[in-house]
Design a protein around this motif. Structure first.
Motif, PDB file in Angstrom:
ATOM      1  N   HIS A 226      -6.634 -27.787  19.038  1.00 57.28           N
ATOM      2  CA  HIS A 226      -6.602 -26.612  18.617  1.00 57.28           C
ATOM      3  C   HIS A 226      -5.213 -25.966  19.283  1.00 57.28           C
ATOM      4  O   HIS A 226      -4.994 -24.602  19.592  1.00 57.28           O
ATOM      5  N   ALA A 227      -4.165 -26.690  19.178  1.00 57.02           N
ATOM      6  CA  ALA A 227      -2.884 -26.265  19.834  1.00 57.02           C
ATOM      7  C   ALA A 227      -2.274 -25.099  18.838  1.00 57.02           C
ATOM      8  O   ALA A 227      -2.696 -25.012  17.728  1.00 57.02           O
ATOM      9  N   GLN A 228      -1.473 -24.160  19.577  1.00 57.65           N
ATOM     10  CA  GLN A 228      -1.068 -23.137  18.982  1.00 57.65           C
ATOM     11  C   GLN A 228       0.253 -23.287  19.226  1.00 57.65           C
ATOM     12  O   GLN A 228       0.803 -23.468  20.510  1.00 57.65           O
ATOM     13  N   LEU A 229       1.284 -23.381  18.129  1.00 59.68           N
ATOM     14  CA  LEU A 229       2.678 -23.752  18.051  1.00 59.68           C
ATOM     15  C   LEU A 229       3.547 -22.656  17.755  1.00 59.68           C
ATOM     16  O   LEU A 229       3.045 -21.854  16.936  1.00 59.68           O
ATOM     17  N   LEU A 230       4.727 -22.534  18.245  1.00 58.58           N
ATOM     18  CA  LEU A 230       5.737 -21.817  17.736  1.00 58.58           C
ATOM     19  C   LEU A 230       7.197 -22.477  17.938  1.00 58.58           C
ATOM     20  O   LEU A 230       7.326 -23.287  18.518  1.00 58.58           O
ATOM     21  N   HIS A 231       7.752 -22.458  16.680  1.00 60.88           N
ATOM     22  CA  HIS A 231       8.991 -22.937  16.474  1.00 60.88           C
ATOM     23  C   HIS A 231      10.313 -22.173  16.420  1.00 60.88           C
ATOM     24  O   HIS A 231      10.405 -21.141  15.742  1.00 60.88           O
ATOM     25  N   TRP A 232      11.164 -22.453  17.118  1.00 62.99           N
ATOM     26  CA  TRP A 232      12.469 -21.860  17.080  1.00 62.99           C
ATOM     27  C   TRP A 232      13.338 -22.967  16.272  1.00 62.99           C
ATOM     28  O   TRP A 232      13.888 -23.979  16.836  1.00 62.99           O
ATOM     29  N   VAL A 233      13.906 -22.505  15.150  1.00 59.98           N
ATOM     30  CA  VAL A 233      14.475 -23.382  14.306  1.00 59.98           C
ATOM     31  C   VAL A 233      16.158 -23.057  14.165  1.00 59.98           C
ATOM     32  O   VAL A 233      16.172 -21.810  13.655  1.00 59.98           O
ATOM     33  N   SER A 234      17.096 -23.740  14.440  1.00 56.30           N
ATOM     34  CA  SER A 234      18.259 -23.412  14.258  1.00 56.30           C
ATOM     35  C   SER A 234      18.788 -23.179  12.708  1.00 56.30           C
ATOM     36  O   SER A 234      18.511 -23.845  12.120  1.00 56.30           O
ATOM     37  N   ASN A 235      19.884 -22.400  12.678  1.00 57.10           N
ATOM     38  CA  ASN A 235      20.476 -22.295  11.281  1.00 57.10           C
ATOM     39  C   ASN A 235      21.899 -23.086  11.109  1.00 57.10           C
ATOM     40  O   ASN A 235      22.430 -22.922  10.259  1.00 57.10           O
ATOM     41  N   ARG A 236      21.907 -23.822  12.016  1.00 54.66           N
ATOM     42  CA  ARG A 236      22.989 -25.029  12.043  1.00 54.66           C
ATOM     43  C   ARG A 236      22.395 -25.997  11.367  1.00 54.66           C
ATOM     44  O   ARG A 236      21.440 -26.054  10.643  1.00 54.66           O
TER      45      ARG A 236
END
Length: 339
Positions: free
Chosen positions: A109-119
């Protein structure tokens, strides 16, 4: 869900709400503080990046030249690191009992958040790969019921500008008692270094010494509340210094002042997200300033460059803000509704 401008803190709050109840809020020196009360121990992770977790600060790009930098490989590497950090909880000295099945249940039941680059190929393309690969990778890694809280656009990701994604995770250790001692317990990946000087946060890896301003995770437990807040050099002020380095130091001062008023110290800080404008100019100050002031205790941390679509705000007089902190700290309990 793709998050938009201003939603970092609210997304963090919504994730914590799975295991916490809100027990009040207050204004402290111009900073709005929310109090959350966990129902079980929590594991709050630093942002995971595709490189070796223990590396030099300031960064040495040559330490990452061996990596695969295609987007799919980066997503898989981050999620494997997330799983490895949770599994490392079994090596930590915890002030609460952790039964054999708790880590496995929490992993699902991990809770995840992604920071994704616009590069690279751009944010939209990178975010599509992240979503597609995450589903399969989470299943393979035993996190098949994981929730993705949000995907945020960033410009640059710390450690190496070739990195296109950083992944945050948190786990509720459901079924484990909170414990009788209020603590933030440091969790390390003990198989990945030879020795550590915890006072200086210097890790020895293969004959090299690395200063680390952050750790893989903190386990937060015991009869205490969590304070969730954001601040900048302009919090409670009309203006802020023009210099980014001066803003970082003023943000540290304000953080310590808020903690003191809440009856806590820097030792209670578990999680810190740094929203940084112009990362190339300000990265060194963000990574090193706390230690230079004697605050060598590492945090569960992420340092991200904000995108044009999601900028930092300005001081009331219009001064651009180079740095914003989003903080989770353990603080002494107050009665519900007493703030």
């Amino acid at each position: 869900m793709t998050a938009s401008n201003g939603k970092w803190q609210s997304t963090l709050r919504s994730g914590l709400a799975r295991w916490c109840t809100t027990v009040g809020s207050c204004s402290v020196h111009g900073v709005h503080v929310e109090r959350l009360r966990p129902s079980c121990p929590l594991l709050l992770l630093s942002g995971a990046t595709p490189g070796p977790f223990y590396h030099s600060h300031p960064h040495d790009p040559s330490q990452f030249d061996h990596l695969h930098f295609d987007m799919a490989s980066q997503v898989r590497a981050n999620l494997k690191t997330v799983r490895d950090i949770l599994d490392a909880l079994g090596d930590a000295e915890l002030p609460f009992h952790l039964d054999g099945g708790c880590i496995e249940r929490s992993r699902r039941h991990a809770q995840l958040l992604h920071w994704v680059s616009n590069r690279g190929q751009g944010f939209a393309a990178n975010a599509r790969v992240t979503a597609d690969i995450s589903r399969a990778a989470c299943k393979e890694l035993g996190m098949g019921l994981a929730t993705t809280l949000a995907t945020f656009e960033t410009s640059g990701n710390v450690s190496d500008r070739r990195f296109l994604i950083e992944t945050f995770a948190m786990f509720g250790l459901e079924g484990a008692e909170l414990g009788q001692t209020a603590e933030t317990v440091r969790v390390d990946l003990v198989s990945q270094f030879d020795a550590v000087d915890e006072e200086s946060s210097i890790y020895s890896v293969g004959g090299q010494r690395h200063f680390m301003p952050y750790v893989p995770a903190y386990a937060v437990c015991g009869p205490a509340d969590l304070a969730l807040f954001s601040l900048s050099a302009a919090s409670g002020e009309r203006s802020a210094p023009r210099s980014g380095e001066e803003q970082v130091h003023l943000a540290i001062d304000k953080l310590l002042r808020v903690l003191s008023t809440l009856g806590a110290t820097f030792d209670g800080v578990a999680l810190l997200w740094n929203r940084v404008a112009d990362l190339d100019a300000h990265e060194e100050a963000v990574l090193m300033s706390r230690a230079r002031r004697g605050l060598t205790r590492p945090l569960a941390e992420a340092v991200l460059e904000v995108a044009d679509a999601d900028p930092n705000s300005h001081a009331p007089d219009g001064t651009p803000l180079a740095i914003e902190y989003i903080v989770v700290a353990q603080v002494p309990r107050r009665r519900a509704g007493s703030d």
